[in-house]
Design a protein around this motif. Structure first.
Motif, PDB file in Angstrom:
ATOM      1  N   VAL A  83      -4.565  -1.199 -67.933  1.00  0.00           N
ATOM      2  CA  VAL A  83      -5.311   0.237 -67.728  1.00  0.00           C
ATOM      3  C   VAL A  83      -3.926   1.080 -67.218  1.00  0.00           C
ATOM      4  CG1 VAL A  83      -6.867   1.716 -66.394  1.00  0.00           C
ATOM      5  CG2 VAL A  83      -7.390  -0.817 -67.153  1.00  0.00           C
ATOM      6  N   PRO A  84      -3.953   2.338 -68.038  1.00  0.00           N
ATOM      7  CA  PRO A  84      -2.966   3.261 -67.594  1.00  0.00           C
ATOM      8  C   PRO A  84      -3.240   3.830 -66.085  1.00  0.00           C
ATOM      9  CG  PRO A  84      -3.781   3.782 -69.779  1.00  0.00           C
ATOM     10  CD  PRO A  84      -4.754   2.620 -69.112  1.00  0.00           C
ATOM     11  N   LYS A  85      -2.289   3.787 -65.481  1.00  0.00           N
ATOM     12  CA  LYS A  85      -2.071   4.524 -64.163  1.00  0.00           C
ATOM     13  C   LYS A  85      -1.261   5.913 -63.817  1.00  0.00           C
ATOM     14  CE  LYS A  85      -0.944   3.161 -59.313  1.00  0.00           C
ATOM     15  NZ  LYS A  85      -0.134   4.319 -58.933  1.00  0.00           N
ATOM     16  N   SER A  86      -1.822   6.890 -63.132  1.00  0.00           N
ATOM     17  CA  SER A  86      -1.216   7.962 -62.889  1.00  0.00           C
ATOM     18  C   SER A  86      -0.726   8.057 -61.331  1.00  0.00           C
ATOM     19  CB  SER A  86      -1.693   9.052 -63.234  1.00  0.00           C
ATOM     20  OG  SER A  86      -3.013   9.529 -62.572  1.00  0.00           O
ATOM     21  N   ASP A  87       0.193   8.864 -60.962  1.00  0.00           N
ATOM     22  CA  ASP A  87       0.661   8.934 -59.730  1.00  0.00           C
ATOM     23  C   ASP A  87      -0.718   9.194 -58.676  1.00  0.00           C
ATOM     24  OD1 ASP A  87       3.199   8.336 -60.343  1.00  0.00           O
ATOM     25  OD2 ASP A  87       3.657  10.368 -60.449  1.00  0.00           O
ATOM     26  N   GLU A  88      -1.549   9.864 -59.243  1.00  0.00           N
ATOM     27  CA  GLU A  88      -2.657  10.430 -58.366  1.00  0.00           C
ATOM     28  C   GLU A  88      -3.699   9.337 -58.338  1.00  0.00           C
ATOM     29  OE1 GLU A  88      -1.690  12.182 -61.006  1.00  0.00           O
ATOM     30  OE2 GLU A  88      -0.237  13.465 -59.988  1.00  0.00           O
ATOM     31  N   ASP A  89      -3.795   8.211 -59.036  1.00  0.00           N
ATOM     32  CA  ASP A  89      -4.808   7.041 -58.789  1.00  0.00           C
ATOM     33  C   ASP A  89      -4.599   6.430 -57.604  1.00  0.00           C
ATOM     34  OD1 ASP A  89      -5.707   7.883 -61.443  1.00  0.00           O
ATOM     35  OD2 ASP A  89      -4.550   6.325 -62.207  1.00  0.00           O
ATOM     36  N   ASP A  90      -5.866   5.923 -57.064  1.00  0.00           N
ATOM     37  CA  ASP A  90      -5.853   5.139 -56.040  1.00  0.00           C
ATOM     38  C   ASP A  90      -5.357   3.843 -56.055  1.00  0.00           C
ATOM     39  OD1 ASP A  90      -7.194   7.237 -54.844  1.00  0.00           O
ATOM     40  OD2 ASP A  90      -9.417   6.628 -55.533  1.00  0.00           O
ATOM     41  N   GLU A  91      -5.262   3.220 -54.984  1.00  0.00           N
ATOM     42  CA  GLU A  91      -4.647   1.788 -55.026  1.00  0.00           C
ATOM     43  C   GLU A  91      -5.760   0.815 -55.206  1.00  0.00           C
ATOM     44  OE1 GLU A  91      -1.730   0.695 -54.853  1.00  0.00           O
ATOM     45  OE2 GLU A  91      -1.147   2.857 -55.175  1.00  0.00           O
ATOM     46  N   LEU A  92      -5.876  -0.270 -55.605  1.00  0.00           N
ATOM     47  CA  LEU A  92      -6.815  -1.276 -55.772  1.00  0.00           C
ATOM     48  C   LEU A  92      -6.763  -2.227 -54.593  1.00  0.00           C
ATOM     49  CD1 LEU A  92      -6.772  -1.955 -59.661  1.00  0.00           C
ATOM     50  CD2 LEU A  92      -8.116   0.132 -58.316  1.00  0.00           C
ATOM     51  N   ILE A  93      -7.801  -2.100 -53.719  1.00  0.00           N
ATOM     52  CA  ILE A  93      -7.708  -3.081 -52.510  1.00  0.00           C
ATOM     53  C   ILE A  93      -8.709  -4.318 -52.740  1.00  0.00           C
ATOM     54  CG2 ILE A  93      -7.900  -3.278 -50.270  1.00  0.00           C
ATOM     55  CD1 ILE A  93      -5.699  -1.231 -51.126  1.00  0.00           C
ATOM     56  N   THR A  94      -9.993  -3.773 -53.320  1.00  0.00           N
ATOM     57  CA  THR A  94     -11.151  -4.677 -53.211  1.00  0.00           C
ATOM     58  C   THR A  94     -11.437  -4.862 -54.783  1.00  0.00           C
ATOM     59  OG1 THR A  94     -12.857  -3.162 -53.124  1.00  0.00           O
ATOM     60  CG2 THR A  94     -11.873  -4.009 -50.898  1.00  0.00           C
ATOM     61  N   GLU A  95     -12.258  -5.756 -55.039  1.00  0.00           N
ATOM     62  CA  GLU A  95     -12.603  -6.062 -56.313  1.00  0.00           C
ATOM     63  C   GLU A  95     -13.621  -4.913 -56.765  1.00  0.00           C
ATOM     64  OE1 GLU A  95     -15.716  -9.304 -58.543  1.00  0.00           O
ATOM     65  OE2 GLU A  95     -14.102 -10.009 -57.234  1.00  0.00           O
ATOM     66  N   SER A  96     -14.313  -4.264 -55.627  1.00  0.00           N
ATOM     67  CA  SER A  96     -15.099  -3.235 -56.097  1.00  0.00           C
ATOM     68  C   SER A  96     -14.380  -1.982 -56.350  1.00  0.00           C
ATOM     69  CB  SER A  96     -15.992  -2.799 -54.608  1.00  0.00           C
ATOM     70  OG  SER A  96     -16.715  -3.795 -54.410  1.00  0.00           O
ATOM     71  N   ASP A  97     -12.991  -1.824 -55.948  1.00  0.00           N
ATOM     72  CA  ASP A  97     -12.122  -0.959 -56.493  1.00  0.00           C
ATOM     73  C   ASP A  97     -11.768  -0.914 -57.884  1.00  0.00           C
ATOM     74  OD1 ASP A  97     -12.176   0.252 -53.765  1.00  0.00           O
ATOM     75  OD2 ASP A  97     -10.143  -0.957 -53.460  1.00  0.00           O
ATOM     76  N   VAL A  98     -11.629  -2.409 -58.518  1.00  0.00           N
ATOM     77  CA  VAL A  98     -11.245  -2.567 -59.693  1.00  0.00           C
ATOM     78  C   VAL A  98     -12.437  -2.317 -60.570  1.00  0.00           C
ATOM     79  CG1 VAL A  98     -10.809  -4.226 -61.445  1.00  0.00           C
ATOM     80  CG2 VAL A  98      -9.658  -4.388 -59.146  1.00  0.00           C
TER      81      VAL A  98
END
Length: 353
Positions: A83-98
């Motif tokens: 999935v493309p990511k930009s500088d403003e996107d959040d980090e993925l910490i948990t599966e819920s984040d994904v």
């Protein structure tokens, strides 16, 4: 049905033979499709779309999410979802984040491709990670270009090599499915992948394409020929007709990866049930890009293949869709060179943007 001798001497009959109107072609196309499905053993109905997340990594410009998605006969497909990511996107910490990422309504609907890997023991990793070989990382390059990429393992490759088996050995598959074919299995697994992409909010479901090299190359047009949800196709070094093929049983029974075992029964009698120009023609009028090399030692019979490309071009032109078909032939080996990939990506941009 054609005799191998006829194909050797004359090539397959023109696609537009006895075709004067669109209805004529639609009838012929239906007959080709029925014959193709019979030869490969048919395609069972898809199962309900579902997947499980195994792991994920956050890179500077994209997310790489390793998943398993459901397919027919209680099987599952290991795949990388990029999935493309930009500088403003959040980090993925948990599966819920994904899950929030891929089902988010905040991120725009990206165009997507299902990226199909070549014959590589590493399977999906060959095209979707920095560990992939030179000129094979098209999945990784496309996510950086703004595409969501689904890169599945085919049966017998990557995480789908069975215990006690070696990569690309299909004997175990045929013990479980003696009347089916590896080609049909790969097609249905990839159809399930398209269904998965359609369910993701981050994907524009009307802008899904397919791309592959070698094994992945012919898998790309095999898929598009039976699934009109695919809106653009790129095939690199994957168009291999029966005519003048030095490997007689390439598509039939072999000691390692057997694509369509029933083909060998025909070949042993001097016949084939179709020519691959016809199978590629099932894609029309979907945008279709094909590349092949004159120094390809895997598929060295480039001259009859070039004749097949000319037939496909004639079909698209006759349909009034000439701009949707692009074919390139160069003095390369069995490769997907940088400059050709750039042409291919521009083709995808044109039809999926």
């Amino acid at each position: 049905m054609y005799t191998l001798k006829m194909l050797e001497q004359e090539g397959a009959p023109p696609l537009l033979k006895s075709v004067s109107e669109l209805n004529d072609w639609n009838l012929k196309k239906s007959e080709i499709l029925d014959n193709w499905l019979e030869c490969i053993g048919g395609l069972p109905p898809l199962v309900e779309t579902s997947f499980k997340i195994k792991s994920w990594k956050v890179h500077i410009d994209h997310y790489l999410i390793n998943i398993f998605y459901a397919t027919v006969y209680m099987d599952s497909v290991s795949a990388n979802l990029l999935v493309p990511k930009s500088d403003e996107d959040d980090e993925l910490i948990t599966e819920s984040d994904v899950l929030n990422l891929i089902y988010s309504n905040k991120k725009k609907g990206f165009p997507a491709v299902i990226g199909m890997h070549p014959t590589s023991d590493n399977g999906k990793g060959d095209i979707s990670s920095a560990a992939g070989r030179e000129n094979r990382q098209y999945g990784l390059e496309l996510v950086k270009r703004g595409y969501v990429v689904l890169a599945p393992d085919t049966i017998t490759a990557g995480d789908r090599v069975l215990d006690n088996d070696k990569p690309f050995q299909t004997a175990s598959f045929y013990k479980s499915h003696p009347e089916w074919s590896a080609v049909a299995k790969m097609i249905v697994d990839h159809k399930q992948g398209i269904s998965l992409l359609e369910k993701l909010n981050i994907v524009n479901s009307s802008k899904i394409g397919a791309i592959g090299h070698s094994l992945g190359g012919y898998n790309s047009f095999f898929l598009a020929g039976v699934d009109n949800r695919v809106k653009a196709v790129v095939c690199s070094c994957g168009f291999s007709p029966f005519a003048q093929d030095p490997e007689e049983h390439r598509w039939g029974k072999r000691e390692w990866f057997s694509h369509i075992p029933s083909i060998s029964d025909y070949i042993n009698e001097g016949n084939v049930p179709f020519e691959f120009t016809e199978i590629a023609a099932l894609v029309a009028p979907t945008p279709f890009f094909i590349w092949m090399g004159q120094n390809d030692k895997i598929f060295p019979h480039w001259k009859p293949a070039a004749n097949g490309l000319a037939e496909l071009n004639s079909l698209y032109e006759w349909m009034g869709e000439g701009e949707k078909f692009k074919s390139l032939i160069g003095n390369s080996g069995h490769d997907f060179p940088t400059e050709i990939r750039q042409f291919a990506y521009a083709f995808l941009d044109k039809w999926l943007s």
